[in-house]
Design a protein around this motif. Structure first.
Motif, short mmCIF file in Angstrom:
data_model
loop_
_atom_site.label_atom_id
_atom_site.label_comp_id
_atom_site.label_asym_id
_atom_site.label_seq_id
_atom_site.Cartn_x
_atom_site.Cartn_y
_atom_site.Cartn_z
N GLN A 77 0.86 -1.12 0.07
CA GLN A 77 0.06 -0.14 -0.09
C GLN A 77 0.83 1.38 0.10
OE1 GLN A 77 -3.19 0.02 -0.48
NE2 GLN A 77 -3.57 -2.28 0.03
N SER A 78 2.00 1.29 0.73
CA SER A 78 2.85 2.47 0.77
C SER A 78 4.16 2.07 1.14
CB SER A 78 2.20 3.48 1.79
OG SER A 78 2.08 3.16 3.05
N GLY A 79 4.63 2.13 2.52
CA GLY A 79 5.84 1.69 2.87
C GLY A 79 5.57 0.78 4.30
N PRO A 80 6.70 -0.08 4.36
CA PRO A 80 6.65 -0.71 5.70
C PRO A 80 7.03 0.31 6.86
CG PRO A 80 8.59 -1.35 4.39
CD PRO A 80 7.75 -0.55 3.45
N THR A 81 6.72 -0.20 8.29
CA THR A 81 7.21 0.66 9.28
C THR A 81 8.38 0.09 10.02
OG1 THR A 81 5.77 -0.62 10.76
CG2 THR A 81 4.94 1.21 9.89
N THR A 82 8.81 -1.01 9.78
CA THR A 82 10.02 -1.69 10.41
C THR A 82 10.81 -2.01 9.00
OG1 THR A 82 8.98 -2.49 12.08
CG2 THR A 82 11.14 -3.49 11.32
N GLY A 83 12.23 -1.51 9.09
CA GLY A 83 13.31 -2.06 8.10
C GLY A 83 13.80 -3.21 8.44
N VAL A 84 13.97 -3.96 7.09
CA VAL A 84 14.82 -5.46 7.21
C VAL A 84 15.87 -5.36 6.41
CG1 VAL A 84 14.39 -7.94 6.90
CG2 VAL A 84 12.83 -6.57 8.00
N TYR A 85 17.25 -5.65 7.04
CA TYR A 85 18.49 -5.57 6.37
C TYR A 85 18.98 -6.70 6.02
CZ TYR A 85 18.01 -0.29 6.73
OH TYR A 85 17.54 1.13 6.42
N PHE A 86 19.74 -6.91 4.95
CA PHE A 86 20.79 -8.22 4.86
C PHE A 86 22.12 -7.44 4.60
CE2 PHE A 86 23.06 -11.68 2.93
CZ PHE A 86 22.86 -12.60 3.87
N GLY A 87 22.76 -7.51 5.84
CA GLY A 87 24.18 -6.59 5.48
C GLY A 87 23.77 -5.12 5.61
N GLU A 88 24.34 -4.61 4.46
CA GLU A 88 24.06 -3.18 4.25
C GLU A 88 23.06 -2.93 3.36
OE1 GLU A 88 25.70 -0.58 5.31
OE2 GLU A 88 27.53 -1.50 6.19
N VAL A 89 22.36 -3.96 2.70
CA VAL A 89 21.02 -3.85 2.02
C VAL A 89 19.88 -3.92 2.43
CG1 VAL A 89 20.17 -4.66 -0.34
CG2 VAL A 89 22.71 -5.03 0.25
N SER A 90 18.98 -2.84 2.15
CA SER A 90 17.50 -2.93 2.71
C SER A 90 16.73 -3.67 1.74
CB SER A 90 17.01 -1.38 2.82
OG SER A 90 15.63 -1.43 2.88
N ILE A 91 15.99 -4.67 2.39
CA ILE A 91 15.15 -5.73 1.78
C ILE A 91 13.73 -5.78 2.07
CG2 ILE A 91 16.95 -7.33 1.02
CD1 ILE A 91 15.98 -9.04 3.25
N GLY A 92 13.33 -4.54 2.88
CA GLY A 92 11.81 -4.65 3.40
C GLY A 92 10.99 -4.09 2.31
N GLY A 93 9.84 -4.57 2.40
CA GLY A 93 8.77 -4.04 1.43
C GLY A 93 8.85 -4.57 0.21
N ASN A 94 9.83 -5.41 -0.28
CA ASN A 94 10.22 -5.60 -1.70
C ASN A 94 9.61 -6.95 -2.15
OD1 ASN A 94 11.27 -3.12 -1.96
ND2 ASN A 94 13.18 -4.07 -1.65
N SER A 95 9.02 -7.64 -1.41
CA SER A 95 8.48 -9.20 -1.78
C SER A 95 6.96 -8.88 -2.13
CB SER A 95 8.94 -10.23 -0.81
OG SER A 95 8.07 -9.94 0.19
N SER A 96 6.43 -10.20 -2.36
CA SER A 96 4.97 -10.18 -2.80
C SER A 96 4.18 -9.53 -1.95
CB SER A 96 4.77 -11.58 -3.20
OG SER A 96 4.91 -12.42 -2.10
N LEU A 97 3.03 -8.96 -2.40
CA LEU A 97 2.26 -8.18 -1.29
C LEU A 97 2.90 -7.14 -0.45
CD1 LEU A 97 -0.23 -10.98 -0.22
CD2 LEU A 97 -0.63 -9.33 -2.11
N GLY A 98 4.21 -6.72 -0.64
CA GLY A 98 4.97 -5.68 0.17
C GLY A 98 5.43 -6.32 1.36
N GLY A 99 5.70 -7.40 1.31
CA GLY A 99 6.13 -7.95 2.79
C GLY A 99 7.82 -7.97 2.70
N ASN A 100 8.48 -8.86 3.45
CA ASN A 100 9.86 -8.92 3.46
C ASN A 100 10.43 -10.32 2.94
OD1 ASN A 100 10.06 -6.36 4.80
ND2 ASN A 100 9.11 -7.53 6.66
#
Length: 500
Positions: A77-100
């Motif tokens: 819908q917009s953007g997640p409220t919690t960030g998820v990172y793998f190393g230096e890379v943000s991966i939050g909100g990029n998967s199906s239905l905007g999940g992680n």
């Protein structure tokens, strides 16, 4: 009984967990291995104030301190409220239905869970906090390797669970060049029974509003009502390879590639009106352009990190390219009064990010962090609704001809571009008392287009490209006092944000 000291980098400096003036929980690599943790849900559920909402592969959300807006689809819908990172890379909100994307915890150095807001150092999406999964770096000196396998069985409606993991580290040029590779296969059984066939035989309820026999009498397609166990089975294959090059003293260049493909059979939910771990969903099979109910999520990450020790500071550049594709095939007859229908949802994200930061290491009372961040994201999503029953019995007029089961189609594409600058300044009044202030200035623009074509009341909607711009500044103040080696007292006021 001794507890090893855990070093964290939540403040962008390597510090002992006990000396970090943040609300933070950390799990080291040895504990991850000892407890056999492999998924975010394995450890997040053990941390106070943190909730993991899991609706299947790629459709999850991390909720910290209760801060969430529609967590089931927050990134969509917009953007997640919690960030998820793998190393230096943000991966939050990029998967199906905007999940992680839940990248498996294989060969990790540690996991850090930072309670928010973390708006100055971590920026957008860290309103509630951030989860940092930090992998082990290549070892320049030692040849290392490990193989791990496990087997278990899930009772009742479940089946076999198997895991196979391998890690190898090879120094190619001693103290100069090394590579580290990880590969894994996880097959985790589902535990839900689909009892649609049983419900048809007794004309039992499919949902609280209609029974199986009545739906078949109205719409036909009795072959769609079949029993199935092990619903929710997840098959995951993944790996990564990292190369560390140290051409000069103080200069580290790391190139890492990560890939993971996950597939889930069936929709992992239960229906409360049926009791137990049961659902009643139609088996539409290959009647439409889909393989039956389920979810997929495939991700690839390329990350180039260049770090140079200047003596008085460390300069770091992180460039990342992320491609994430996923989808969900869902049986949706319960939304249309028993009419056999299915939704086919697909999404893709292509993201480029660049971060440059300078972290001081000065002699004296002052320390600082300054940095800049740029993000360019392209997202495309489509959703089609198909009739999977008897076309001659449907009460809905077919818009594309009587032989085409497509009832509605829609898509939207979205582009986001973001630029921000941030900084933190710390001053030690005494060896025990430290004041830290921080700020982050962000500026982003987003455009999107929406299209819908369906019969009846909706008709066709072809939305013009809408553009949104916003800018702002987040602030932070932290005062910490360490009266002795075993005690840390601090007070913090901080702001965070997400893309609206």
């Amino acid at each position: 009984s001794r507890i090893d000291e855990i070093i964290v980098t939540a403040t962008r400096r390597a510090e002992s967990l006990n000396d970090t003036a943040l609300s933070i929980a950390a799990i080291g690599g040895e504990e991850i291995s000892r407890r056999n943790l492999s998924e975010m849900n394995d450890y997040l559920r053990t941390i106070p104030g943190v909730t993991f909402v899991d609706q299947g592969v790629g459709a999850n959300a991390v909720v910290i301190r209760g801060l969430a807006v529609d967590p089931e689809q927050s990134g969509f819908q917009s953007g997640p409220t919690t960030g998820v990172y793998f190393g230096e890379v943000s991966i939050g909100g990029n998967s199906s239905l905007g999940g992680n994307t839940d990248i498996k915890m294989i060969d990790l150095e540690r996991v850090e869970v930072l309670r928010g807001p973390q708006g100055t150092l971590f920026g957008s999406g860290a309103l509630a906090g951030a989860v940092r999964n930090i992998p082990n770096a290549p070892n320049l000196l030692e040849l290392q390797g490990s193989i791990k396998t496990s087997y278990s069985n899930t009772a009742e409606a479940g089946g076999d669970n198997t895991k196979l993991e391998g890690v190898i580290n090879i120094p190619l040029v001693e103290d100069m060049l090394a590579i580290r590779a990880v590969a894994y296969h996880h097959d985790v059984s589902g535990y839900i029974n689909n009892i649609a066939g049983t419900q048809l035989s007794i004309n039992g309820p499919m949902t609280p509003t209609y029974n199986a026999g009545d739906a078949v009498a109205a719409f036909g397609s009795a072959e769609l009502y079949q029993n199935e166990d092990d619903v929710g089975d997840v098959n995951t294959n993944g790996g990564r390879i990292a190369a560390l090059w140290k051409p000069l003293d103080g200069l580290n260049v790391t190139l890492q590639y990560v890939t993971q493909d996950a597939e889930q059979e069936g929709a992992p939910h239960v229906q409360l009106n049926l009791g137990g771990y049961n659902q009643a969903a139609l088996q539409y099979g290959n009647n439409i352009p889909a393989d039956g109910a389920g979810m997929t999520n495939d991700i690839s990450i390329t990350n180039l990190v260049v770090e140079y020790d200047l003596g008085w500071a460390t300069l770091l550049s992180s460039s990342a390219w992320v491609e994430d594709k996923g989808g969900e095939d869902a049986e949706s007859s319960s939304f249309l009064g028993g009419l056999p229908t299915a939704q086919v949802f697909e999404t893709s994200h292509d993201v480029f990010t660049e971060e440059l930061r300078l972290v001081s290491r000065l002699d004296g009372a002052f320390q600082y962090i300054v940095g800049g961040f740029y993000e360019d994201k392209e997202q495309f999503s489509s959703q089609n609704i198909y009739l999977v029953g008897d076309l001659s019995l449907t009460p809905i007029p077919l818009p594309f001809g009587s032989t085409n089961p497509l009832l509605a189609e829609q898509f939207y594409d979205r582009e986001v571009e973001q630029l921000s600058f941030y900084g933190e300044l710390s001053y030690d009044f005494t060896e025990q008392l430290t004041l830290t202030t921080g700020a982050r200035r962000f500026d982003y623009k987003r455009s999107e287009r929406y299209f819908l074509s369906s019969p009846g009341a909706f008709g066709s909607i072809d939305g013009a490209r809408e553009k949104v711009k916003e800018s702002g500044t987040n602030l932070k103040v932290n005062l910490s006092h360490q009266p002795n080696e075993d005690t840390m007292l601090y007070a913090q006021w901080a702001e965070g944000f997400r893309l609206g």
